[in-house]
Design a protein around this motif. Structure first.
Motif, PDB file in Angstrom:
ATOM      1  N   VAL A 215       0.842  -1.197   0.000  1.00  0.00           N
ATOM      2  CA  VAL A 215       0.000   0.000   0.000  1.00  0.00           C
ATOM      3  C   VAL A 215       0.876   1.246   0.000  1.00  0.00           C
ATOM      4  O   VAL A 215       2.022   1.206   0.464  1.00  0.00           O
ATOM      5  CB  VAL A 215      -0.932   0.058   1.235  1.00  0.00           C
ATOM      6  CG1 VAL A 215      -2.060  -0.952   1.127  1.00  0.00           C
ATOM      7  CG2 VAL A 215      -0.148  -0.166   2.520  1.00  0.00           C
ATOM      8  N   PRO A 216       0.345   2.362  -0.502  1.00  0.00           N
ATOM      9  CA  PRO A 216       1.085   3.632  -0.408  1.00  0.00           C
ATOM     10  C   PRO A 216       1.129   4.101   1.037  1.00  0.00           C
ATOM     11  O   PRO A 216       0.159   3.957   1.782  1.00  0.00           O
ATOM     12  CB  PRO A 216       0.264   4.583  -1.289  1.00  0.00           C
ATOM     13  CG  PRO A 216      -1.105   3.991  -1.331  1.00  0.00           C
ATOM     14  CD  PRO A 216      -0.923   2.511  -1.248  1.00  0.00           C
ATOM     15  N   LYS A 217       2.264   4.647   1.429  1.00  0.00           N
ATOM     16  CA  LYS A 217       2.478   4.999   2.826  1.00  0.00           C
ATOM     17  C   LYS A 217       1.597   6.149   3.305  1.00  0.00           C
ATOM     18  O   LYS A 217       1.203   6.192   4.473  1.00  0.00           O
ATOM     19  CB  LYS A 217       3.952   5.360   3.027  1.00  0.00           C
ATOM     20  CG  LYS A 217       4.345   5.611   4.472  1.00  0.00           C
ATOM     21  CD  LYS A 217       5.786   6.072   4.586  1.00  0.00           C
ATOM     22  CE  LYS A 217       6.775   5.018   4.170  1.00  0.00           C
ATOM     23  NZ  LYS A 217       8.177   5.422   4.453  1.00  0.00           N
ATOM     24  N   SER A 218       1.252   7.088   2.423  1.00  0.00           N
ATOM     25  CA  SER A 218       0.624   8.324   2.862  1.00  0.00           C
ATOM     26  C   SER A 218      -0.899   8.344   2.782  1.00  0.00           C
ATOM     27  O   SER A 218      -1.521   9.348   3.091  1.00  0.00           O
ATOM     28  CB  SER A 218       1.176   9.493   2.030  1.00  0.00           C
ATOM     29  OG  SER A 218       0.896   9.272   0.654  1.00  0.00           O
ATOM     30  N   VAL A 219      -1.528   7.247   2.353  1.00  0.00           N
ATOM     31  CA  VAL A 219      -2.987   7.235   2.188  1.00  0.00           C
ATOM     32  C   VAL A 219      -3.581   6.345   3.271  1.00  0.00           C
ATOM     33  O   VAL A 219      -3.362   5.138   3.290  1.00  0.00           O
ATOM     34  CB  VAL A 219      -3.397   6.721   0.792  1.00  0.00           C
ATOM     35  CG1 VAL A 219      -4.896   6.843   0.602  1.00  0.00           C
ATOM     36  CG2 VAL A 219      -2.653   7.498  -0.284  1.00  0.00           C
ATOM     37  N   GLU A 220      -4.370   6.954   4.190  1.00  0.00           N
ATOM     38  CA  GLU A 220      -4.798   6.239   5.385  1.00  0.00           C
ATOM     39  C   GLU A 220      -5.791   5.116   5.121  1.00  0.00           C
ATOM     40  O   GLU A 220      -5.617   3.995   5.582  1.00  0.00           O
ATOM     41  CB  GLU A 220      -5.406   7.229   6.384  1.00  0.00           C
ATOM     42  CG  GLU A 220      -4.397   8.234   6.942  1.00  0.00           C
ATOM     43  CD  GLU A 220      -5.050   9.273   7.829  1.00  0.00           C
ATOM     44  OE1 GLU A 220      -6.209   9.627   7.533  1.00  0.00           O
ATOM     45  OE2 GLU A 220      -4.426   9.704   8.798  1.00  0.00           O
ATOM     46  N   THR A 221      -6.860   5.391   4.353  1.00  0.00           N
ATOM     47  CA  THR A 221      -7.946   4.417   4.214  1.00  0.00           C
ATOM     48  C   THR A 221      -7.499   3.094   3.610  1.00  0.00           C
ATOM     49  O   THR A 221      -7.810   2.026   4.157  1.00  0.00           O
ATOM     50  CB  THR A 221      -9.109   5.013   3.403  1.00  0.00           C
ATOM     51  OG1 THR A 221      -9.560   6.211   4.049  1.00  0.00           O
ATOM     52  CG2 THR A 221     -10.257   4.032   3.306  1.00  0.00           C
TER      53      THR A 221
ATOM     54  N   ILE B 280      -4.665   1.705   3.766  1.00  0.00           N
ATOM     55  CA  ILE B 280      -3.824   1.020   4.741  1.00  0.00           C
ATOM     56  C   ILE B 280      -4.685   0.224   5.713  1.00  0.00           C
ATOM     57  O   ILE B 280      -4.423  -0.950   5.982  1.00  0.00           O
ATOM     58  CB  ILE B 280      -2.930   2.023   5.508  1.00  0.00           C
ATOM     59  CG1 ILE B 280      -1.863   2.619   4.572  1.00  0.00           C
ATOM     60  CG2 ILE B 280      -2.268   1.353   6.710  1.00  0.00           C
ATOM     61  CD1 ILE B 280      -1.020   3.690   5.211  1.00  0.00           C
ATOM     62  N   ILE B 281      -5.749   0.840   6.219  1.00  0.00           N
ATOM     63  CA  ILE B 281      -6.628   0.170   7.173  1.00  0.00           C
ATOM     64  C   ILE B 281      -7.335  -1.004   6.507  1.00  0.00           C
ATOM     65  O   ILE B 281      -7.401  -2.111   7.063  1.00  0.00           O
ATOM     66  CB  ILE B 281      -7.657   1.152   7.751  1.00  0.00           C
ATOM     67  CG1 ILE B 281      -6.946   2.351   8.410  1.00  0.00           C
ATOM     68  CG2 ILE B 281      -8.557   0.446   8.762  1.00  0.00           C
ATOM     69  CD1 ILE B 281      -5.950   1.981   9.472  1.00  0.00           C
ATOM     70  N   GLU B 282      -7.856  -0.783   5.319  1.00  0.00           N
ATOM     71  CA  GLU B 282      -8.542  -1.862   4.598  1.00  0.00           C
ATOM     72  C   GLU B 282      -7.587  -3.014   4.304  1.00  0.00           C
ATOM     73  O   GLU B 282      -7.951  -4.190   4.424  1.00  0.00           O
ATOM     74  CB  GLU B 282      -9.140  -1.318   3.298  1.00  0.00           C
ATOM     75  CG  GLU B 282     -10.258  -0.306   3.513  1.00  0.00           C
ATOM     76  CD  GLU B 282     -10.732   0.307   2.205  1.00  0.00           C
ATOM     77  OE1 GLU B 282     -10.122   0.021   1.157  1.00  0.00           O
ATOM     78  OE2 GLU B 282     -11.710   1.078   2.224  1.00  0.00           O
ATOM     79  N   ALA B 283      -6.370  -2.672   3.931  1.00  0.00           N
ATOM     80  CA  ALA B 283      -5.375  -3.705   3.613  1.00  0.00           C
ATOM     81  C   ALA B 283      -4.989  -4.496   4.858  1.00  0.00           C
ATOM     82  O   ALA B 283      -4.849  -5.728   4.800  1.00  0.00           O
ATOM     83  CB  ALA B 283      -4.137  -3.060   2.985  1.00  0.00           C
ATOM     84  N   ILE B 284      -4.807  -3.817   5.982  1.00  0.00           N
ATOM     85  CA  ILE B 284      -4.470  -4.519   7.228  1.00  0.00           C
ATOM     86  C   ILE B 284      -5.562  -5.519   7.574  1.00  0.00           C
ATOM     87  O   ILE B 284      -5.284  -6.682   7.913  1.00  0.00           O
ATOM     88  CB  ILE B 284      -4.264  -3.530   8.391  1.00  0.00           C
ATOM     89  CG1 ILE B 284      -3.023  -2.666   8.160  1.00  0.00           C
ATOM     90  CG2 ILE B 284      -4.131  -4.284   9.717  1.00  0.00           C
ATOM     91  CD1 ILE B 284      -2.859  -1.548   9.173  1.00  0.00           C
TER      92      ILE B 284
END
Length: 249
Positions: free
Chosen positions: A142-148, A150-154
């Motif tokens: 995932v790209p480091k600077s995009v929050e949403t 990141i959460i979905e991927a986790i």
């Protein structure tokens, strides 16, 4: 005008109570449906600001997450992930780090275990690292600077899925990599690794000696041993392999 008998009134009261209880049960079930299992997370990034961003974003947007540790050292992250007492459900690792690349971190963990799911993060274009991260045993990027995302991927990775094209589950990647040898970077002692870290920053032998608080001869010995263990012939080649710039592993 309808006049209800006592039996009718009692029947309506029972019906109303059942409806209320049914709504309560339905609401309770709805609440239960959104409760997610706890996900433990480890973070590794050599940039302290990026670590703080990831920790804040995950804590605010993912209430079921528990960040169990964070570190700026790839070697430290590997040690923690391979220790059952410290290993998280999911490791988020930056791809481009000064000490060890995220690719080396991924591969080292995945050779040893499928227990920890790995999500790669990067500030570069995903195309730069996507294929390499998949080959190294990560479950997504995932790209480091995009929050949403990141959460979905986790959440997806933690539940046993993958995030992005070409990625395998942890079990599949472990089965593919488990027969391979550990990356050569982990053959180095802590002092040899420290010397290589300093060397990769462009320091001279004398500067490395000063940083390590040893004499120049000892610093040179650490570097010579490191170069030999990395299986290369020059300091430049050793730095390239150490930082992940070379494709040696």
């Amino acid at each position: 005008m309808n006049i209800m008998s006592g039996d009718d009134q009692q029947f309506n009261q029972i019906s109303n109570q059942a409806a209320i209880e049914g709504n309560v049960d339905h609401n309770h079930q709805s609440q239960q449906q959104v409760v997610r299992p706890i996900v433990t997370i480890g973070l590794v990034d050599n940039d302290a600001f990026s670590l703080a961003f990831l920790e804040r974003s995950i804590s605010e947007l993912m209430p079921e997450a528990r960040i169990v540790w964070k570190t700026t050292s790839g070697r430290d992250a590997v040690t923690r992930c391979l220790d059952p007492r410290q290993s998280p459900n999911v490791l988020l690792t930056d791809m481009s780090m000064d000490e060890l690349s995220g690719l080396v971190v991924c591969k080292t963990i995945r050779i040893k275990t499928a227990r920890v799911k790995i999500l790669a993060v990067t500030s570069f274009s995903l195309a730069v690292y996507s294929g390499k991260a998949a080959a190294a045993g990560a479950q997504g990027i995932v790209p480091k600077s995009v929050e949403t995302p990141i959460i979905e991927a986790i959440r997806t990775v933690a539940s046993g899925g993958t995030w992005g094209e070409g990625f395998e589950t942890a079990a599949q990647a472990h089965a593919r990599l488990s027969g391979q040898r550990m990356p050569r970077q982990f053959l180095l002692s802590d002092r040899e690794a420290e010397a290589m870290n300093l060397c990769s920053r462009g320091l001279s032998t004398d500067q490395i000696a000063a940083e390590m608080q040893v004499n120049a001869s000892t610093a040179k010995t650490y570097l010579t041993r490191a170069i030999h263990k990395l299986g290369v012939a020059s300091r430049g080649a050793a730095v390239a392999l150490w930082t992940g710039a070379a494709e040696g592993e």
